[in-house]
Design a protein around this motif. Structure first.
Motif, short mmCIF file in Angstrom:
data_model
loop_
_atom_site.label_atom_id
_atom_site.label_comp_id
_atom_site.label_asym_id
_atom_site.label_seq_id
_atom_site.Cartn_x
_atom_site.Cartn_y
_atom_site.Cartn_z
N LYS A 1 0.84 -1.21 0.00
CA LYS A 1 0.00 0.00 0.00
C LYS A 1 0.87 1.25 0.00
CE LYS A 1 -4.38 -1.48 0.90
NZ LYS A 1 -5.49 -1.17 -0.01
N LYS A 2 0.46 2.23 -0.79
CA LYS A 2 1.20 3.49 -0.79
C LYS A 2 0.26 4.63 -0.43
CE LYS A 2 4.10 6.43 -3.67
NZ LYS A 2 4.65 6.65 -5.01
N ILE A 3 0.59 5.29 0.67
CA ILE A 3 -0.21 6.44 1.10
C ILE A 3 0.59 7.70 0.80
CG2 ILE A 3 -1.35 7.59 3.05
CD1 ILE A 3 -1.43 4.86 4.42
N GLU A 4 -0.03 8.62 0.06
CA GLU A 4 0.64 9.89 -0.19
C GLU A 4 -0.13 11.00 0.50
OE1 GLU A 4 2.33 10.18 -4.54
OE2 GLU A 4 0.50 8.98 -4.50
N ILE A 5 0.60 11.86 1.20
CA ILE A 5 -0.05 13.01 1.84
C ILE A 5 0.53 14.29 1.25
CG2 ILE A 5 -0.61 14.14 4.03
CD1 ILE A 5 -0.19 11.45 5.41
N PHE A 6 -0.31 15.06 0.59
CA PHE A 6 0.12 16.32 -0.03
C PHE A 6 -0.17 17.46 0.94
CE2 PHE A 6 1.04 14.81 -4.29
CZ PHE A 6 0.40 13.57 -4.30
N GLU A 7 0.93 18.10 1.42
CA GLU A 7 0.77 19.08 2.49
C GLU A 7 1.07 20.49 2.00
OE1 GLU A 7 2.31 17.39 6.44
OE2 GLU A 7 3.62 16.51 4.92
N PRO A 8 0.51 21.49 2.69
CA PRO A 8 0.89 22.87 2.36
C PRO A 8 2.37 23.10 2.69
CG PRO A 8 -0.53 22.82 4.30
CD PRO A 8 -0.47 21.43 3.77
N ALA A 9 2.93 24.16 2.16
CA ALA A 9 4.33 24.48 2.44
C ALA A 9 4.51 24.76 3.92
CB ALA A 9 4.75 25.72 1.63
N MET A 10 5.54 24.13 4.50
CA MET A 10 5.84 24.32 5.92
C MET A 10 7.34 24.40 6.10
SD MET A 10 3.54 21.49 7.81
CE MET A 10 4.13 20.19 6.75
N ALA B 1 -6.33 1.83 8.99
CA ALA B 1 -7.30 1.23 8.08
C ALA B 1 -6.76 1.21 6.65
CB ALA B 1 -8.62 2.00 8.14
N TYR B 2 -6.08 2.32 6.25
CA TYR B 2 -5.54 2.38 4.88
C TYR B 2 -4.49 1.30 4.65
CZ TYR B 2 -7.32 7.24 4.97
OH TYR B 2 -8.08 8.35 5.09
N VAL B 3 -3.58 1.15 5.61
CA VAL B 3 -2.46 0.24 5.37
C VAL B 3 -2.87 -1.22 5.55
CG1 VAL B 3 -0.73 1.96 5.99
CG2 VAL B 3 -1.52 0.34 7.72
N GLY B 4 -4.00 -1.44 6.21
CA GLY B 4 -4.47 -2.80 6.40
C GLY B 4 -3.77 -3.48 7.55
#
Lengths: 107, 576
Positions: free
Chosen positions: A2-11, A97-100
């Motif tokens: 499983k691949k989870i991508e999180i797109f975040e604002p600039a920090m 839950a996403y990664v199982g």
């Protein structure tokens, strides 16, 4: 895997230290990302707008959301290319839950 | 005391001059370079001076590539502006996405890459190039830098997790160092640069200070910080020692300097110390550079001082009263006298029947000087170190619950960044400004525009996203719109009539403009010109102030005041 991508604002910092208060969400996310990735059974990739803007252009779903919803659509969570959540970070339970079951993280 | 003599000072291959803006780092570095080259050595000087003094001194257009200096055989010079380096870096990241990503996203990226962290890391990147280039190493006997990297930048680079987690993979988020994401392939370069800095056989750190208490205290702090990260081969240069007092202002300055040197911090007394006297000429042009460090000095030409009358702080006070300002900040870099100006304003406003609350961030050792007789003035103290520590502890205790030791180290270093300090102090401001007991609040330091913009974006973010954690305190939310409101807020720029402090102030003003924060008045502090001294050495200094006072007059569109240098100004002006 499983691949989870999180797109975040600039920090500036992964834990949001430069904000007016500590964002517990970001501290938590930094920790859970680490433990999921160390399990080698799933992968979480965080994409920060300031450091990896190309990812926001290349991913057409993200690019489209940015155009239509503006910055408030961030952070966007995608699991294997499907948008699961936008505007808020996923909770630990959601990530589990996403990664199982395979990569379930102790809390 | 001994006169500073580069050729006999036991200097190493790499030399770094360090000290706060205005102490004469560039002058010392230049004089050192010229003397060594004149002695037959191959020398390179690298300047990071945004004002590009070096270009004027050498009458040569400089770039970040070394080039020969006419008139000095064996000397090459290069100049890079850390702000420009940071801007170039930011543009290289943001530029390709203009018109591709929405404007709001572009703005968000730009602001996050506008902090002091970006500047620190971008300039370390330039240092690293010069420190690791084998051609440069072999070609020159001496490689001289007129600035040292900051302790923060160096500590970041020495943390193992900086490399293992953040640059190699960069999957777990950003950081101060994340500013340079994609440069992971430079790991070897950085490691070599850091190792060179820490090798006392190769590298000397020359601490430049003025013979003044505030400057000496600051120098001690810098010496400690850089020693802790391994730059232990240190020497102290005291620049601008007045030798022969001849009138009242010069006698006062002489006495003050001697007393401050007597009480110099113990740590500094243990270092090899050399002095450079205050000279009766501007250190401009090759001839003066060459003369600066010689025993034999030219006969002093008496220069008539321009006796112009300048507006005083009273004209600032009159305007603050007329426009009914409620929140007043005095802004400027360390050592320009922000606190003394804030205290004077408080006294003068109280004399006009205003009740005033004065909040000071001055270090606690000054507090005994705040003697409050006037019932119209209340004083509170924001201890920056304590505020920062409380904030750091709050974050670390949370981080320790969920993170590995390596990551906690990393967070701890992030918490020492200049941004974090600004944010922590800003939270304390918010508390002070939220109080309603006095008609006017005066604070002797101001948030930078960058801080405000970081907070501002967080505020919008908080509204839009309704985050459940990381709540912004209400007092901070209330503060933002008030600070941008010119009808109640004024941010007064306090500066000194010298090159570097003026340029630093202009930069702070640019920051405020970006954040739409109201700033109208400038106060030029500690002017020798305004003392009307007849001492020939001081007159030369006084005359050189004219161009900077003129510059302030034009930048501020005439909204400026000039305060003269005063003996014991701290003692006099800090007594409320």
């Amino acid at each position: 895997m499983k691949k989870i991508e999180i797109f975040e604002p600039a920090m500036c910092c992964p834990a949001g230290l430069c904000g007016p208060s500590v964002d517990q969400n970001l501290v938590r996310l930094t920790a859970i990302t680490r433990s999921v990735n160390h399990s080698h059974k799933a992968m979480i990739v965080r994409r920060n707008l300031a450091q990896n803007p190309n990812a926001f252009v290349r991913n057409q779903q993200v690019a489209k959301l940015l155009k239509t919803d503006g910055m408030s659509c961030l952070p966007i969570t995608m699991v294997d290319g499907v948008v699961k959540k936008k505007g808020v970070y996923p909770t630990d339970a959601e990530i589990n839950a996403y990664v199982g079951a395979a990569a379930k993280v102790n809390q | 005391m001994t006169l500073y003599q580069p050729s006999t000072a036991g200097l190493t291959h790499y030399l770094f001059f360090t000290g706060k803006g205005g102490v004469g780092k560039t002058t010392m570095a230049t004089a050192t370079a010229v003397q060594l080259a004149d002695a037959g050595k191959q020398v390179m000087i690298v300047s990071t001076d945004p004002a590009s003094n070096l270009q004027d001194v050498f009458e040569t257009k400089l770039t970040n590539q070394p080039q020969p200096i006419p008139g000095v055989t064996g000397l090459d010079a290069a100049n890079f502006d850390p702000i420009v380096a940071a801007n170039e870096y930011r543009e290289s990241v943001v530029g390709p996405y203009r018109g591709v990503l929405p404007d709001a996203a572009i703005q968000n990226m730009s602001e996050q890459l506008s902090g002091s962290c970006t500047v620190e890391i971008a300039s370390f990147n330039e240092f690293a190039k010069f420190l690791t280039d084998p051609t440069i190493d072999q070609k020159y006997d001496y490689i001289i830098f007129d600035t040292a990297p900051t302790g923060h930048a160096l500590r970041m680079l020495q943390l193992p997790s900086a490399w293992s987690n953040y640059l190699d993979q960069n999957h777990e988020g950003a950081s101060c160092l994340g500013q340079l994401a994609g440069l992971g392939d430079q790991k070897a370069t950085y490691e070599k640069a850091v190792a060179t800095l820490n090798d006392g056989m190769l590298t000397t750190l020359l601490l430049v200070t003025r013979p003044q208490r505030a400057s000496l205290v600051e120098t001690r702090r810098a010496a400690d910080e850089l020693a802790q990260i391994g730059m232990t081969n240190q020497k102290l240069i005291i620049n601008g020692v007045l030798e022969e007092p001849t009138d009242e202002p010069s006698q006062n300055i002489y006495d003050r300097q001697q007393a401050d040197l007597e009480n110099m911090p113990e740590k500094l007394k243990q270092l090899p110390v050399a002095e450079v006297p205050l000279r009766a000429y501007n250190i401009m042009g090759l001839d003066n550079i060459r003369t600066l460090l010689q025993d034999q000095q030219p006969v002093i030409k008496v220069q008539p001082v321009n006796q112009a009358d300048f507006p005083s702080i009273d004209s600032v006070v009159a305007d603050l009263l007329k426009t009914k300002k409620k929140i007043i900040f005095t802004m400027g870099k360390g050592g320009v006298g922000k606190t003394t100006v804030a205290v004077q304003l408080a006294k003068k406003l109280a004399a006009h029947q205003k009740t005033v609350h004065l909040a000071t961030t001055d270090p606690a050792d000054h507090l005994s000087l705040f003697q409050i007789d006037d019932p119209a003035i209340t004083v509170s103290h924001i201890d920056e170190q304590q505020v920062l520590k409380a904030y750091q502890n709050e974050v670390l205790s949370k981080a320790k619950q969920t993170m590995s030791a390596d990551d906690v180290d990393y967070i701890a270093e992030d918490l020492r960044s200049p941004c974090t300090q600004e944010i922590a102090v800003f939270r304390a401001f918010a508390e002070v400004v939220a109080q309603n007991d006095s008609e006017v609040v005066i604070i002797d330091t101001a948030p930078t525009g960058h801080t405000l913009l970081l907070l501002n974006s967080t505020e919008n973010y908080a509204e839009e996203v309704k985050r459940t954690t990381g709540e912004v305190p209400q007092s901070v939310l209330d503060l933002l719109p008030r600070l941008q409101d010119a009808s109640q807020t004024e941010i007064i720029t306090v500066t000194l009539p010298e090159t570097t402090p003026i340029y630093e102030s202009l930069r702070l003003n640019d920051d405020l403009d970006r954040a739409k924060m109201p700033h109208k008045w400038w106060i030029v502090n500690q002017s020798l010109l305004a003392t009307r001294t007849t001492n020939p050495v001081l007159q030369a200094r006084a005359n050189s102030e004219t161009q900077w006072i003129e510059k302030v007059k034009s930048v501020s569109k005439g909204h400026y005041a000039v305060e003269k240098w005063q003996p014991n100004f701290e003692k006099i002006n800090l007594t409320v």
